[in-house]
Design a protein around this motif. Structure first.
Motif, PDB file in Angstrom:
ATOM      1  N   GLU A   1       0.829  -1.200   0.000  1.00  0.00           N
ATOM      2  CA  GLU A   1       0.000   0.000   0.000  1.00  0.00           C
ATOM      3  C   GLU A   1       0.865   1.253   0.000  1.00  0.00           C
ATOM      4  OE1 GLU A   1      -2.373  -0.417   3.477  1.00  0.00           O
ATOM      5  OE2 GLU A   1      -3.987  -1.503   2.475  1.00  0.00           O
ATOM      6  N   ASN A   2       1.985   1.175   0.694  1.00  0.00           N
ATOM      7  CA  ASN A   2       2.858   2.343   0.844  1.00  0.00           C
ATOM      8  C   ASN A   2       3.436   2.819  -0.477  1.00  0.00           C
ATOM      9  OD1 ASN A   2       4.232   4.312   2.362  1.00  0.00           O
ATOM     10  ND2 ASN A   2       6.065   3.053   2.463  1.00  0.00           N
ATOM     11  N   ILE A   3       3.583   1.894  -1.451  1.00  0.00           N
ATOM     12  CA  ILE A   3       4.174   2.283  -2.729  1.00  0.00           C
ATOM     13  C   ILE A   3       3.164   2.321  -3.862  1.00  0.00           C
ATOM     14  CG2 ILE A   3       6.471   1.431  -2.144  1.00  0.00           C
ATOM     15  CD1 ILE A   3       5.891  -1.059  -3.799  1.00  0.00           C
ATOM     16  N   SER A   4       1.908   1.918  -3.594  1.00  0.00           N
ATOM     17  CA  SER A   4       0.961   1.856  -4.707  1.00  0.00           C
ATOM     18  C   SER A   4      -0.351   2.587  -4.462  1.00  0.00           C
ATOM     19  CB  SER A   4       0.656   0.385  -5.051  1.00  0.00           C
ATOM     20  OG  SER A   4       0.037  -0.264  -3.966  1.00  0.00           O
ATOM     21  N   SER A   5      -0.663   2.942  -3.223  1.00  0.00           N
ATOM     22  CA  SER A   5      -1.947   3.599  -2.969  1.00  0.00           C
ATOM     23  C   SER A   5      -1.887   4.384  -1.673  1.00  0.00           C
ATOM     24  CB  SER A   5      -3.061   2.546  -2.886  1.00  0.00           C
ATOM     25  OG  SER A   5      -2.862   1.703  -1.780  1.00  0.00           O
TER      26      SER A   5
ATOM     27  N   GLY B   1       9.609  27.770 -11.836  1.00  0.00           N
ATOM     28  CA  GLY B   1       8.771  26.626 -11.505  1.00  0.00           C
ATOM     29  C   GLY B   1       9.395  25.843 -10.363  1.00  0.00           C
ATOM     30  N   LYS B   2       8.565  25.328  -9.482  1.00  0.00           N
ATOM     31  CA  LYS B   2       9.065  24.502  -8.371  1.00  0.00           C
ATOM     32  C   LYS B   2       8.257  23.212  -8.334  1.00  0.00           C
ATOM     33  CE  LYS B   2       9.719  24.503  -3.323  1.00  0.00           C
ATOM     34  NZ  LYS B   2       8.631  23.595  -2.896  1.00  0.00           N
ATOM     35  N   ILE B   3       8.961  22.098  -8.342  1.00  0.00           N
ATOM     36  CA  ILE B   3       8.326  20.781  -8.251  1.00  0.00           C
ATOM     37  C   ILE B   3       8.882  20.063  -7.036  1.00  0.00           C
ATOM     38  CG2 ILE B   3       8.025  18.518  -9.316  1.00  0.00           C
ATOM     39  CD1 ILE B   3       8.193  19.822 -12.038  1.00  0.00           C
ATOM     40  N   GLN B   4       8.009  19.665  -6.132  1.00  0.00           N
ATOM     41  CA  GLN B   4       8.447  18.858  -4.999  1.00  0.00           C
ATOM     42  C   GLN B   4       7.976  17.423  -5.201  1.00  0.00           C
ATOM     43  OE1 GLN B   4       7.333  20.114  -1.048  1.00  0.00           O
ATOM     44  NE2 GLN B   4       8.798  18.717  -0.109  1.00  0.00           N
ATOM     45  N   ILE B   5       8.905  16.493  -5.065  1.00  0.00           N
ATOM     46  CA  ILE B   5       8.598  15.066  -5.182  1.00  0.00           C
ATOM     47  C   ILE B   5       8.756  14.457  -3.797  1.00  0.00           C
ATOM     48  CG2 ILE B   5       9.192  12.888  -6.315  1.00  0.00           C
ATOM     49  CD1 ILE B   5      10.495  14.599  -8.538  1.00  0.00           C
ATOM     50  N   THR B   6       7.697  13.862  -3.266  1.00  0.00           N
ATOM     51  CA  THR B   6       7.726  13.395  -1.878  1.00  0.00           C
ATOM     52  C   THR B   6       8.127  11.939  -1.724  1.00  0.00           C
ATOM     53  OG1 THR B   6       5.365  12.859  -1.968  1.00  0.00           O
ATOM     54  CG2 THR B   6       5.961  15.067  -1.216  1.00  0.00           C
ATOM     55  N   LYS B   7       7.956  11.127  -2.759  1.00  0.00           N
ATOM     56  CA  LYS B   7       8.443   9.745  -2.752  1.00  0.00           C
ATOM     57  C   LYS B   7       8.337   9.202  -4.169  1.00  0.00           C
ATOM     58  CE  LYS B   7       4.084   7.527  -1.287  1.00  0.00           C
ATOM     59  NZ  LYS B   7       3.483   6.555  -0.368  1.00  0.00           N
ATOM     60  N   PHE B   8       8.872   8.018  -4.409  1.00  0.00           N
ATOM     61  CA  PHE B   8       8.878   7.414  -5.730  1.00  0.00           C
ATOM     62  C   PHE B   8       7.957   6.191  -5.725  1.00  0.00           C
ATOM     63  CE2 PHE B   8      12.480  10.093  -5.644  1.00  0.00           C
ATOM     64  CZ  PHE B   8      12.867  10.372  -6.943  1.00  0.00           C
ATOM     65  N   SER B   9       6.674   6.436  -6.003  1.00  0.00           N
ATOM     66  CA  SER B   9       5.702   5.351  -6.037  1.00  0.00           C
ATOM     67  C   SER B   9       5.381   5.000  -7.494  1.00  0.00           C
ATOM     68  CB  SER B   9       4.431   5.749  -5.289  1.00  0.00           C
ATOM     69  OG  SER B   9       3.746   6.766  -5.990  1.00  0.00           O
ATOM     70  N   GLU B  10       4.401   4.128  -7.709  1.00  0.00           N
ATOM     71  CA  GLU B  10       4.115   3.626  -9.048  1.00  0.00           C
ATOM     72  C   GLU B  10       3.635   4.710 -10.010  1.00  0.00           C
ATOM     73  OE1 GLU B  10       1.371   0.486  -8.320  1.00  0.00           O
ATOM     74  OE2 GLU B  10       2.927  -0.983  -7.837  1.00  0.00           O
ATOM     75  N   THR B  11       3.070   5.789  -9.489  1.00  0.00           N
ATOM     76  CA  THR B  11       2.514   6.832 -10.358  1.00  0.00           C
ATOM     77  C   THR B  11       3.372   8.091 -10.430  1.00  0.00           C
ATOM     78  OG1 THR B  11       1.228   7.798  -8.534  1.00  0.00           O
ATOM     79  CG2 THR B  11       0.174   6.042  -9.809  1.00  0.00           C
ATOM     80  N   THR B  12       4.489   8.125  -9.719  1.00  0.00           N
ATOM     81  CA  THR B  12       5.265   9.366  -9.604  1.00  0.00           C
ATOM     82  C   THR B  12       5.831   9.829 -10.943  1.00  0.00           C
ATOM     83  OG1 THR B  12       5.843   8.719  -7.346  1.00  0.00           O
ATOM     84  CG2 THR B  12       7.074  10.528  -8.294  1.00  0.00           C
ATOM     85  N   GLY B  13       6.305   8.898 -11.764  1.00  0.00           N
ATOM     86  CA  GLY B  13       6.854   9.272 -13.065  1.00  0.00           C
ATOM     87  C   GLY B  13       5.828   9.971 -13.934  1.00  0.00           C
TER      88      GLY B  13
END
Length: 464
Positions: free
Chosen positions: A94-98, A200-212
């Motif tokens: 769940e932590n990486i997919s939803s 522009g500023k983009i913050q990425i909080t983790k690398f999950s299945e939808t992040t790309g």
């Protein structure tokens, strides 16, 4: 086994008879002979059968097997390898997919202690003041000593709206007690805005299945707004999926340039190169801190070493290994380390971190401990919490705070002034309402005075 035999033999001699001690020893020696074998699994099978047949109570066979697997994985001594029960494996997925419900913090084992890697942006953990490298000692007054990471996580997680009390140890501060209200931790991992100077500023909080996918959409949005530069914020990002880090790095790195290397057990190396051209033709600066870990470190190092993108902030966490998971039919699984990852130039950042080219720290008040709104502070109190409240008040412009750590009449007057300025009920006490407003004020001031982002913009302008 001999040590256990001698200790138990001594106790039995003290309270029973020599004959009973002798019989017990005889029985033990017989068992030892029975499990002697060149086959290491014979010892495991024999132990299992002995417990099933001779232990004084019935033992669940499934629990014995799971305990054996868990012990086997723990014996490796790798904080990133775990046996996960059915519920733990479900929680991990769940932590990486939803979305999931909890406090929103990545944790790992660190020399037998449960340590925070990073809180997730906007999560209850971040709002409560959890910091990278905090070590969790207790969950709801229950010690987590000796627990696996997954066991501790199952204690910390819970339904939205419920409270969990953590006792944490912070280097240079000591023990802190934090009460956190659990919430839904959303799937969204990319946040976009346009800041001063059309940046522009983009913050990425983790690398999950939808992040790309989220990042590609964010870049398209900023492209349409014709921004003059981009700040890519990877602070407090605990990492996640390696394939996402590779795909996302391709959006910035020229085709044919190296993104990362993977060093296998036999020493062989696989080199991953960009297969695309950059998606945004403007200057970029990456911002990192000590909560930037794993996949986030892969991306930061790749963008700098293969695309010449400057990195600003503080040295990263230092997690340089890759894990894979193998599931069992019942839903449980084993997560284990399969390789090292190296930066494009072959550096292994494990336990060392990646050092930015431009150092920038947040203001000192960014590291102040959390104040529990459930605890009222009043005149006459003397405690570390009073000291923290004084430091917060000083940080937001109230200098008359009285004696350090002591809530005196001067401190009371300052609190009354803060309450009046914020349209709060004027009591002269640090009530729940006052503490929450003070922490909100600190957060807003920190957001308005983000020295690391300001440094990134400065670097952007120099390179533009």
């Amino acid at each position: 086994m001999k040590k256990i035999q001698l200790i138990i033999g001594f106790i039995l001699t003290a309270v029973l008879s020599a004959a009973l001690t002798y019989n017990f020893t005889q029985s033990t020696n017989t068992s030892l002979k029975a499990i002697g074998s060149d086959d290491p699994f014979e010892k495991l099978r024999s132990t299992y059968e002995t417990i099933q047949s001779d232990y004084y109570q019935d033992v669940d066979s499934k629990e014995l097997v799971e305990g054996a697997i868990n012990g086997m994985v723990e014996s490796i001594g790798d904080p990133y390898s775990d046996y996960m029960s059915i519920s733990e494996a479900k929680s991990f997925n769940e932590n990486i997919s939803s979305s999931f419900e909890g406090i929103g913090a990545e944790v790992q084992d660190n020399n037998g202690k449960i340590m925070i890697v990073s809180p997730i942006k906007g999560s209850p953990a971040e709002k409560a003041g959890i910091k990278p490298k905090d070590k969790i000692l207790q969950v709801d007054e229950k010690s987590v000593e000796g627990m696996t990471v997954n066991e501790a996580v199952m204690l910390i997680r819970g339904e939205k709206g419920t409270k969990v009390k953590l006792l944490v140890e912070r280097d240079g501060v000591g023990e802190l007690e934090l009460t956190i209200i659990r919430d839904t931790i959303p799937l969204e991992t990319v946040y976009t805005e346009v800041i001063e100077g059309n940046i522009g500023k983009i913050q990425i909080t983790k690398f999950s299945e939808t992040t790309g996918t989220e990042l590609a959409e964010a870049l398209t949005e900023l492209n349409e707004k014709n921004v003059d530069g981009l700040v890519l914020d990877l602070r407090q990002n605990p990492g996640g999926l390696m394939d996402q880090a590779i795909g996302m790095s391709e959006l910035f790195i020229p085709k044919g340039k190296t993104i990362m290397q993977v060093e296998n057990k036999d020493g062989s190396k696989e080199v991953y190169k960009s297969e695309k051209d950059p998606a945004l033709d403007v200057p970029v600066v990456v911002v990192v801190d000590n909560g930037t870990a794993s996949a986030a470190e892969i991306m930061a190092a790749a963008l700098h070493q293969s695309a010449g993108i400057p990195v600003v902030g503080e040295k990263t966490f230092g997690k340089g290994t890759i894990q894979s998971a193998r599931g069992f039919d019942d839903g449980s699984s084993v997560k284990y380390t399969i390789a090292k990852w190296l930066t494009p130039d072959g550096t292994w950042v494990h336990e060392k971190g990646f050092k930015p080219q431009y150092e920038a720290k947040l203001p000192e008040y960014a590291n102040l401990p959390y104040l529990d709104p459930d605890k009222t502070l009043k005149e006459g109190d003397s405690s570390p919490e009073v000291k923290t409240a004084q430091q917060m008040l000083k940080a937001v412009g109230y200098d008359e705070i009285g004696a350090e750590g002591y809530f005196d009449s001067g401190m009371k007057q300052t609190v009354e002034k803060f309450q009046k300025d914020q349209d709060l009920t004027v009591t002269g006490e640090m009530t729940s309402e006052t503490i929450i407003k003070l922490m909100e004020t600190i957060q807003k001031q920190l957001s308005d005075n983000d020295t690391q982002v300001k440094k990134a913009i400065e670097v952007l302008n120099e390179n533009n």
